[in-house]
Design an enzyme around this catalytic site. Sequence first.
Site, PDB file in Angstrom:
ATOM      1  N   ASP A 185      37.693  29.708  38.349  1.00 10.86           N
ATOM      2  CA  ASP A 185      38.172  28.965  39.010  1.00 10.86           C
ATOM      3  C   ASP A 185      36.930  28.091  39.368  1.00 10.86           C
ATOM      4  OD1 ASP A 185      40.487  30.962  38.544  1.00 10.86           O
ATOM      5  OD2 ASP A 185      40.035  31.364  40.811  1.00 10.86           O
ATOM      6  N   LYS A 204      43.706  25.468  44.110  1.00  7.59           N
ATOM      7  CA  LYS A 204      43.341  26.997  44.828  1.00  7.59           C
ATOM      8  C   LYS A 204      42.724  26.423  46.584  1.00  7.59           C
ATOM      9  CE  LYS A 204      40.814  30.750  44.581  1.00  7.59           C
ATOM     10  NZ  LYS A 204      39.627  31.597  43.080  1.00  7.59           N
ATOM     11  N   LYS A 234      47.780  28.145  44.015  1.00 12.85           N
ATOM     12  CA  LYS A 234      46.913  29.654  44.893  1.00 12.85           C
ATOM     13  C   LYS A 234      46.393  29.908  46.206  1.00 12.85           C
ATOM     14  CE  LYS A 234      42.875  32.946  43.204  1.00 12.85           C
ATOM     15  NZ  LYS A 234      42.616  33.114  41.951  1.00 12.85           N
TER      16      LYS A 234
END
Lengths: 318, 478
Positions: free
Chosen positions: A155, A218, A254
Amino acid sequence: MTTLDSGVDSLADVTSSEDRLRRFLLGLPGVDQVGAEARAATLGTRSIKTTAKAYALDLAISMIDLTTLEGQDTPGKVRALCAKAKRPDPADPTAPQVAAVCVYPDLVATAKHELKGSGINVASVATAFPSGRSSLAIKVQDTKDAVAAGADEVDMVIDRGAFLSGRYGLVFDEITAIREAAGDAHLKVILETGELVTYDNVRRASWLAMLAGADFIKTSTGKVSPAATLPVTLVMLEAVRDYHEATGLRIGVKPAGGIRTAKDAIKYLVTVNETAGPDWLDPELFRFGASSLLNDLLMQRTKLATGHYPGPDYFTLD
Amino acid sequence: MSRFEYAPAPESRAIVDIKSSYGLFINGQFTDATDGKPFKTVSPASEEVLAEVSEAGPADVDKAVRAARKAFEKVWGPMSGKDRAKYLFRIARLIQERSRELAVLESLDNGKPIRESRDVDIPLVAAHFFYYAGWADKLEYAGVGDDPQPWGVAGQVIPWNFPMLMLAWKIAPALAAGNTVVLKPAETTPLTALAFAEICQQADLPPGVVNIVTGAGRTGQALVEHPDVDKVAFTGSTEVGRAIAKSVAGTHKAVTLELGGKAANIVFEDAPIDQTIEGIVNGIFFNQGHVCCAGSRLLVQESVYDEVLARLKRRMGTLRVGDPLDKNTDIGAINSAAQLAKIRELSQIGEDEGAERWSPECELPANGYWFPPTVFTGVSQAHRIAREEIFGPVLSVLTFRTPQEAVEKANNTPFGLSAGIWTDKGSRILWMANQLRAGVVWANTFNRFDPTSPFGGYKESGYGREGGRHGLEAYLAH
C-alpha cells in the site's frame, strides 16, 4: 467531457508525455459536488435485510484488510491480530476469514509467519507512509524491504504535494517506479483524498494511479481526517468502472479509515453494487481498510443468526 | 447467494389505520354527503380497494363554502397573525410526528415509492407549514403593500401526483394569509387529505377553517363555480385549467393556475457526466414521471450524445421497479388505469411516428398499473411525444449543436414550467437561464423543491406563483 471509450491504445498515448497526461487528466469530466453527495446519500438509504444482510456481512468480513499502523506496534500485537484474522469469531468457526493483515514493513515477517498456510495475504504500507515525504530512492527501498520480507500487497502513498502543484508526471513516475519495485506484489495506491479535497482531484488522481499501473486505488492512510467517505468512494468506483470500459481491466477500490459500523460497510457494498457493478463485490476488487469494523460486523452477524446481541466482551479486542 | 440480491424490505402497513368509509370534512366534522354517490379509492400497486369515499355534490360544496365563510368572518379573519401562526406550527409538528404514517398512506393510495414519500413528500409538507407559519404575523413585510388583507374563502383543487404536498402548497399560504379554505383532493388519492382533516381536529383548528370535499370533476366544478368563493387555486392539467379560467372570467374571483409542462433538460458537452445522468433519471423517473415539471425532453449536445445515452441506459438498468412500500423501490406504480392508458397510447404514437423505444429488462408485477422506465431516441420537435405531456416515466431524447439551438428548441413548446441546464460553465448557466421561458430553471440539478422558493409557469403552464414570499401574494388582496 472527454470520451473515455477510445480504447487501450489511446490511453497508452496519454501517458507518453507529461503534457499529454496533464491534458488528459484536466479534460476528464468534472464532478458536481452537490450531485455526487446526493447520489451517495440516496444509495445510503437502501434497506438491506435478512438474507441480503447475511450475505453482505459475510462479504464485508471477507473484504477486510485488518490493520494496525501504530508506532506502538509490536510483534506480539501483530501475532494477536493475525490470530484474529484467521478466526475472527472465537465462538463461531463459520465466520469467514479476512482478506489481509496490513502492517508496517518491519512487521511483515512476523505477520507472514503467523499467517502461513492460511490464505490470508500480508499487506504492507510503504513509500514513507503516511506522508510520503522522502526521496524516491528511499521509497523504492522501503517497498523492496516489504516485498523481501514477504508482503503480498504493497500500500503506497502518492506525493500529494506534487499532485496539488500540478506535477502529475512526477506522481506518475513515482507510482511506476514503485510498481516495478513491488514486483509481483499487488499494488494499492493511496490517494489520501482528505488532502486532495475536491472530487475533481479524486477523479484525476484515480485515473493517474490506474494509468501508472495500480492494482487497487485506496482512499486514505487513516492518518488524515476525513478518511474514507461514501461520496469519495463513489467517485473512485465511477473511475474504475470507466477505466474498465476503456481498457477491459478491472482495478480494485479500497476505502480505508473511518468505517466502523456494519451499517456503514453495507452502504459501501450497495454503492459498489450499483456503481461499478456486481463484479466488484469480491475481495479481489474491493477491500475495507479497517480494524474496529470487524467486531461490529461479527456482532451483527451473531445477532442475525441468534436473534440477540452478545455483549462487546464476547469479541476480541485485537 | 452469488449476487447481492436485495431481500424484500417492506415498510409496515400496520402504522396506518384506514377506515372502511370516509365522509366529507365540513365545519370541523366528518359528515355524510347529501347528494353524491360514494366511490372507491384503490391501491394502484395491487388494485386493492382501500376505502370508500363520499362524493360531494353541489349541496355539500355549498355547505362547505358556507362553513368556510362563517369561519372566515367570525374566527380566522379577525384572529391575529400570531395566533394563526400557533395553529400552523401545531399542524406542522403533528405532520412530523405522524410522518411515517402519512408516508405509508401516501404510497398506498398514490403508488409512489416509500423512499420518496418518506424522504421527499412528507418532509416538504411539514416544511411548507413551518415556513408559512412564520409568515402569518409578518404579512405587512411580504412586499404586497402596508396592510395586505386575505381574500376570504379559497376554493382549491389539487392533483393526484403529490396529494399531500399539493395540499400543503395550497393550504399553508392560504391559512397564513388569513383565508379559510375548501379543498378538493383528486378522486384517486383522497386519503392523505382526509388524514390531514384529522390532523386539523387534533390541532384544535377552529371548525370551518379547513374543509375537505372529496369527489371528481363535478365536485371540483361546483367548488370553483361557487359564487361565494373569492379565490380559486388549481393544480392540474392545462385542459381543466382552461375550463376553470373560462368559468371564473368576469367574476370577482382571483385565480392561480399551475398546469402542465414539457420541460427541457439540457445537457452540454462539458457537463459533470455522472451527476448529469442522475439528474436525467431524477428529472423523468422521479414519482414515475407524474410530475408537471418533469424533465421529459432531454436535449443533448450532439458531441456527447452517444456517451450520454450509453450511460443513461446503463443507469436505467439499475432502477428497481415494484412494490411502492418496499424501501428499495425506485419506481412505483402508475396512479390509475386511465393514466396508464394515456401513457401507453402516447408511447405507441411515439413508435408509430418512428422514434425508437427502449426500456431496460424489468419484471413488472402482475396486478396493478405499471409501466417500465422508457426512453425514446430519434425524436424530433415534430413528434407528438416531444410536444405533449405524457405524465409518465417516458423520456424523449433530442439533440442540439449550439447553445442558441438548445434555447430555441427548449422554448419551442406551448408550456413553460421548468427547465434544467447541465454544464460546468457558470456563465453559460446564467446566459441560458435568461433566455429560457420557464418559471423554474435548475442548474446542475433537477426536481428540487423548497418552501422558500417560488414555483410556477410561463405560457400554458399557468399563472401565479406558489411557494416563498411570492406564494403569499396569491392569497392576499392588494
